[in-house]
Scaffold this motif. Structure first.
Motif, PDB file in Angstrom:
ATOM      1  N   SER A 225       0.792  -1.239   0.000  1.00 38.37           N
ATOM      2  CA  SER A 225       0.000   0.000   0.000  1.00 38.37           C
ATOM      3  C   SER A 225       0.822   1.287   0.000  1.00 38.37           C
ATOM      4  CB  SER A 225      -0.998   0.060   1.168  1.00 38.37           C
ATOM      5  OG  SER A 225      -1.801  -1.086   1.190  1.00 38.37           O
ATOM      6  N   ALA A 226       1.859   1.374   0.842  1.00 41.58           N
ATOM      7  CA  ALA A 226       2.724   2.565   0.879  1.00 41.58           C
ATOM      8  C   ALA A 226       1.947   3.868   1.014  1.00 41.58           C
ATOM      9  CB  ALA A 226       3.641   2.608  -0.345  1.00 41.58           C
ATOM     10  N   LEU A 227       1.088   3.952   2.033  1.00 43.62           N
ATOM     11  CA  LEU A 227       0.404   5.218   2.317  1.00 43.62           C
ATOM     12  C   LEU A 227       1.322   6.084   3.164  1.00 43.62           C
ATOM     13  CD1 LEU A 227      -3.135   3.824   3.220  1.00 43.62           C
ATOM     14  CD2 LEU A 227      -2.359   4.758   1.034  1.00 43.62           C
ATOM     15  N   PHE A 228       1.080   7.397   3.142  1.00 41.71           N
ATOM     16  CA  PHE A 228       1.841   8.309   3.999  1.00 41.71           C
ATOM     17  C   PHE A 228       1.224   8.262   5.396  1.00 41.71           C
ATOM     18  CE2 PHE A 228       2.381   9.864  -0.304  1.00 41.71           C
ATOM     19  CZ  PHE A 228       3.739  10.062  -0.377  1.00 41.71           C
ATOM     20  N   ASP A 229       2.013   7.808   6.370  1.00 43.87           N
ATOM     21  CA  ASP A 229       1.519   7.611   7.748  1.00 43.87           C
ATOM     22  C   ASP A 229       0.956   8.872   8.367  1.00 43.87           C
ATOM     23  OD1 ASP A 229       2.509   5.129   7.555  1.00 43.87           O
ATOM     24  OD2 ASP A 229       4.325   5.500   8.753  1.00 43.87           O
ATOM     25  N   SER A 230       1.601  10.001   8.059  1.00 44.09           N
ATOM     26  CA  SER A 230       1.254  11.232   8.765  1.00 44.09           C
ATOM     27  C   SER A 230       0.114  11.985   8.090  1.00 44.09           C
ATOM     28  CB  SER A 230       2.483  12.138   8.868  1.00 44.09           C
ATOM     29  OG  SER A 230       2.930  12.419   7.561  1.00 44.09           O
ATOM     30  N   LEU A 231      -0.332  11.497   6.940  1.00 44.59           N
ATOM     31  CA  LEU A 231      -1.440  12.154   6.240  1.00 44.59           C
ATOM     32  C   LEU A 231      -2.726  11.376   6.475  1.00 44.59           C
ATOM     33  CD1 LEU A 231       0.065  13.006   2.717  1.00 44.59           C
ATOM     34  CD2 LEU A 231      -0.173  14.500   4.700  1.00 44.59           C
ATOM     35  N   THR A 232      -3.836  12.103   6.541  1.00 53.08           N
ATOM     36  CA  THR A 232      -5.139  11.435   6.633  1.00 53.08           C
ATOM     37  C   THR A 232      -5.424  10.729   5.313  1.00 53.08           C
ATOM     38  OG1 THR A 232      -6.260  13.352   5.728  1.00 53.08           O
ATOM     39  CG2 THR A 232      -6.067  13.244   8.154  1.00 53.08           C
ATOM     40  N   VAL A 233      -6.517   9.976   5.299  1.00 57.24           N
ATOM     41  CA  VAL A 233      -6.940   9.319   4.056  1.00 57.24           C
ATOM     42  C   VAL A 233      -7.153  10.376   2.968  1.00 57.24           C
ATOM     43  CG1 VAL A 233      -8.866   8.076   2.982  1.00 57.24           C
ATOM     44  CG2 VAL A 233      -7.927   7.295   5.183  1.00 57.24           C
TER      45      VAL A 233
ATOM     46  N   LEU B  50      -6.366   8.434   9.950  1.00 57.17           N
ATOM     47  CA  LEU B  50      -4.979   8.173   9.568  1.00 57.17           C
ATOM     48  C   LEU B  50      -4.853   6.710   9.139  1.00 57.17           C
ATOM     49  CD1 LEU B  50      -3.199  10.012  12.501  1.00 57.17           C
ATOM     50  CD2 LEU B  50      -3.115  10.668  10.070  1.00 57.17           C
ATOM     51  N   PRO B  51      -3.870   6.393   8.276  1.00 61.58           N
ATOM     52  CA  PRO B  51      -3.705   5.003   7.845  1.00 61.58           C
ATOM     53  C   PRO B  51      -3.644   4.021   9.023  1.00 61.58           C
ATOM     54  CG  PRO B  51      -2.333   6.408   6.502  1.00 61.58           C
ATOM     55  CD  PRO B  51      -2.951   7.296   7.554  1.00 61.58           C
ATOM     56  N   ALA B  52      -2.996   4.417  10.121  1.00 66.37           N
ATOM     57  CA  ALA B  52      -2.855   3.507  11.272  1.00 66.37           C
ATOM     58  C   ALA B  52      -4.203   3.144  11.883  1.00 66.37           C
ATOM     59  CB  ALA B  52      -1.962   4.139  12.327  1.00 66.37           C
ATOM     60  N   GLU B  53      -5.218   3.954  11.610  1.00 69.62           N
ATOM     61  CA  GLU B  53      -6.551   3.675  12.151  1.00 69.62           C
ATOM     62  C   GLU B  53      -7.357   2.739  11.238  1.00 69.62           C
ATOM     63  OE1 GLU B  53      -8.147   7.403  14.409  1.00 69.62           O
ATOM     64  OE2 GLU B  53      -7.068   8.134  12.645  1.00 69.62           O
ATOM     65  N   LEU B  54      -6.748   2.311  10.131  1.00 71.97           N
ATOM     66  CA  LEU B  54      -7.446   1.441   9.180  1.00 71.97           C
ATOM     67  C   LEU B  54      -6.870   0.036   9.224  1.00 71.97           C
ATOM     68  CD1 LEU B  54      -7.299   3.759   6.023  1.00 71.97           C
ATOM     69  CD2 LEU B  54      -9.175   3.593   7.677  1.00 71.97           C
TER      70      LEU B  54
END
Ligand SMILES: Nc1ncnc2c1ncn2[C@@H]1O[C@H](COP(=O)(O)OP(=O)(O)O)[C@@H](O)[C@H]1O
Ligand SMILES: [Mg+2]
Length: 248
Positions: free
Chosen positions: A87-95, A136-140
């Motif tokens: 996935s490589a989402l940016f951790d510090s950015l919201t969806v 945030l990605p960590a919440e998904l």
């Protein structure tokens, strides 16, 4: 159209690609399958100019990627969405922030309303609700993160979508959901898709055409039916080695 001709690449003193020739046709979904470590990701990276070939060429819409200048590379990249492995989402950015990264720079300053509508529409394509926009990605969950990565790939309405191992790292139920989602997206979105995978199920489920990359070259090419029924020893060996797959 993407035309790869006689592509060679040695990495870490070892030949990885040893003469790959492959054409990706407009509007098709092409699966590049092959064992882990065989150079599938390396091949994808050549398409967007993240690797330069030692020999051979990659031509995207008539433009040679290895010899393109910065402006031409930027243009080629603006036509290609890349769903990275994991996935490589940016951790510090919201969806929302992650999704907007899939749009050209400045798009949202110029077209605020369309920008928000694109974000909502991309989420709808991957069956996620607007309530995730502020998370945030960590919440998904891992499966939801993968959906957001796909939404980020389609938001820019690019001509090509490259998926690198879209089902890897997910549990079987989520892997199935993601496969179904990619199938749905490829019907709904007007793009040419390349799916790199070592997951035989994924390749057979999604592709119009499958190639087998092994030992640095394309060993076989065909429709899912042709690949299922081929006597080609490289394909038989790969399919026989794949664990518990439904290719019948
Ligand atoms: N940046 C790199 N530097 C050196 N070796 C690399 C690099 N990227 C990939 N490789 C090597 O290239 C080979 C193919 O890797 P990869 O394309 O990631 O395989 P896969 O088919 O699993 O995607 C592997 O042996 C890997 O270690
Ligand atoms: Mg890989």
């Amino acid at each position: 159209m993407i035309e790869i001709t006689d592509l060679h690449k040695t990495l870490g003193g070892r030949p990885v690609l040893s003469g790959v020739t492959l054409t990706v046709r407009e509007q098709e979904t092409l699966a590049i399958m092959g064992p882990s470590g065989t150079g599938k990701s390396v091949l994808l990276k050549h398409i967007v100019g993240l690797f330069d070939p030692d020999h051979g060429d990659v031509i995207v819409d008539g433009v040679s990627v290895p010899s393109a200048d910065r402006e031409a590379i930027a243009h080629i990249r603006s036509e290609i969405a890349y769903v990275f492995q994991n996935s490589a989402l940016f951790d510090s950015l919201t969806v929302r922030g992650n999704l907007l990264m899939g749009l050209p720079p400045g798009f949202c300053d110029e077209k605020m309303l369309e920008c928000e509508e694109r974000a909502r529409s991309a989420l709808r394509h991957v069956n996620l609700g607007e309530e995730v926009l502020t998370l945030l990605p960590a919440e998904l969950s891992g499966g939801m993160q993968r959906r957001v990565a796909i939404a980020r790939a389609i938001i820019g309405k690019r001509r090509y979508i490259l998926y690198d191992e879209p089902t890897t790292g997910l549990d079987p139920i989520n892997a199935t959901h993601i496969k179904e989602l990619i199938a749905q997206v490829s019907v709904e979105v007007d793009a040419t898709s390349i799916i790199v995978t070592h997951d035989v199920d994924c390749a057979f489920f999604l592709a119009d055409r499958i190639v087998l990359l092994s030992e640095g070259v394309i060993k076989a090419e065909g429709t899912p039916d042709e690949m299922r029924n081929t006597a080609n020893p490289a394909v038989r060996e790969f399919l026989d080695a794949a664990p518990a797959v439904e290719v019948a």
